[in-house]
Motif scaffolding. Structure first.
Motif, PDB file in Angstrom:
ATOM      1  N   SER A  28       0.879  -1.438   0.017  1.00 51.43           N
ATOM      2  CA  SER A  28      -0.226  -0.040  -0.185  1.00 51.43           C
ATOM      3  C   SER A  28       0.681   1.355  -0.119  1.00 51.43           C
ATOM      4  CB  SER A  28      -0.982   0.053   1.046  1.00 51.43           C
ATOM      5  OG  SER A  28      -0.400   0.073   2.307  1.00 51.43           O
ATOM      6  N   GLY A  29       2.140   1.304   0.379  1.00 54.57           N
ATOM      7  CA  GLY A  29       2.920   2.312   0.266  1.00 54.57           C
ATOM      8  C   GLY A  29       2.790   3.395   1.686  1.00 54.57           C
ATOM      9  N   GLN A  30       3.152   4.423   1.368  1.00 53.51           N
ATOM     10  CA  GLN A  30       3.421   5.425   2.464  1.00 53.51           C
ATOM     11  C   GLN A  30       1.895   5.930   2.796  1.00 53.51           C
ATOM     12  OE1 GLN A  30       6.059   6.609   4.160  1.00 53.51           O
ATOM     13  NE2 GLN A  30       7.555   5.759   2.965  1.00 53.51           N
ATOM     14  N   GLN A  31       0.893   5.837   1.912  1.00 57.23           N
ATOM     15  CA  GLN A  31      -0.489   6.475   2.405  1.00 57.23           C
ATOM     16  C   GLN A  31      -0.993   5.259   3.175  1.00 57.23           C
ATOM     17  OE1 GLN A  31       0.375   5.213  -0.797  1.00 57.23           O
ATOM     18  NE2 GLN A  31      -1.181   3.830  -1.306  1.00 57.23           N
ATOM     19  N   GLY A  32      -0.833   4.136   3.107  1.00 59.21           N
ATOM     20  CA  GLY A  32      -1.085   3.009   4.177  1.00 59.21           C
ATOM     21  C   GLY A  32      -2.406   2.491   3.520  1.00 59.21           C
ATOM     22  N   ILE A  33      -3.207   1.640   4.172  1.00 63.31           N
ATOM     23  CA  ILE A  33      -4.474   0.969   3.895  1.00 63.31           C
ATOM     24  C   ILE A  33      -5.447   1.117   4.941  1.00 63.31           C
ATOM     25  CG2 ILE A  33      -3.502  -1.337   4.267  1.00 63.31           C
ATOM     26  CD1 ILE A  33      -5.094  -2.169   1.864  1.00 63.31           C
ATOM     27  N   ARG A  65      -3.027   5.426  11.984  1.00 60.13           N
ATOM     28  CA  ARG A  65      -3.891   6.849  12.087  1.00 60.13           C
ATOM     29  C   ARG A  65      -5.137   6.821  11.814  1.00 60.13           C
ATOM     30  NH1 ARG A  65      -2.218   6.889   6.737  1.00 60.13           N
ATOM     31  NH2 ARG A  65      -3.772   7.559   5.279  1.00 60.13           N
ATOM     32  N   GLU A  67      -8.554   8.519  10.510  1.00 66.22           N
ATOM     33  CA  GLU A  67      -9.212   9.567   9.533  1.00 66.22           C
ATOM     34  C   GLU A  67     -10.768   9.531   9.713  1.00 66.22           C
ATOM     35  OE1 GLU A  67      -7.856   9.612   5.513  1.00 66.22           O
ATOM     36  OE2 GLU A  67      -5.635   9.824   6.256  1.00 66.22           O
ATOM     37  N   PHE A  72      -6.261   3.478   9.482  1.00 71.62           N
ATOM     38  CA  PHE A  72      -5.266   3.203   8.574  1.00 71.62           C
ATOM     39  C   PHE A  72      -4.130   2.615   9.289  1.00 71.62           C
ATOM     40  CE2 PHE A  72      -8.086   6.039   6.311  1.00 71.62           C
ATOM     41  CZ  PHE A  72      -7.876   5.639   4.939  1.00 71.62           C
ATOM     42  N   VAL A  74       0.139   1.753   8.295  1.00 73.54           N
ATOM     43  CA  VAL A  74       1.168   2.471   7.466  1.00 73.54           C
ATOM     44  C   VAL A  74       2.390   1.588   8.119  1.00 73.54           C
ATOM     45  CG1 VAL A  74       2.320   4.148   6.636  1.00 73.54           C
ATOM     46  CG2 VAL A  74       0.023   4.490   7.205  1.00 73.54           C
TER      47      VAL A  74
END
Length: 96
Positions: A28-33, A65, A67, A72, A74
């Motif tokens: 998922s990369g830096q944005q997370g999932i 984190r 939202e 999410f 990360v």
């Protein structure tokens, strides 16, 4: 990095379900999932997923984190790279 810290990270990654979760988070990369997406994709029950995510977080391999109502996950890439570097740092040192 201390041996105990590396050992804990590797221990947590040594469980098949946690490794699958971690691999999906890396993808998922830096944005997370979102946790819900991981649950859907890997077909892991919510309480089980929560336990495994908690284990990965306690080893410092991931962070979470919020939202709104969505949680999410990360990957802590710096920690991951430290574990890899630890394993590689003396690679082939005896080949002289």
């Amino acid at each position: 990095m201390e041996l105990e810290t590396i050992a804990k990270a590797l221990k947590e990654l040594g469980h098949p379900t946690r490794l699958a979760i971690f691999k999906r988070l890396v993808k998922s990369g830096q944005q997370g999932i979102a946790v819900g997406t991981v649950q859907e994709e890997l077909k892991v029950p919510g309480s089980t997923l929560s336990h495994h995510i908690s284990s990965l977080a306690s080893a410092g391999l991931i962070k979470q984190r919020r939202e709104g109502r969505t949680l999410f996950c990360v990957v802590e890439y710096e920690k991951l790279l430290s574990v890899i570097a630890f394993l590689q740092e003396e690679c082939c040192a005896d080949e002289q």
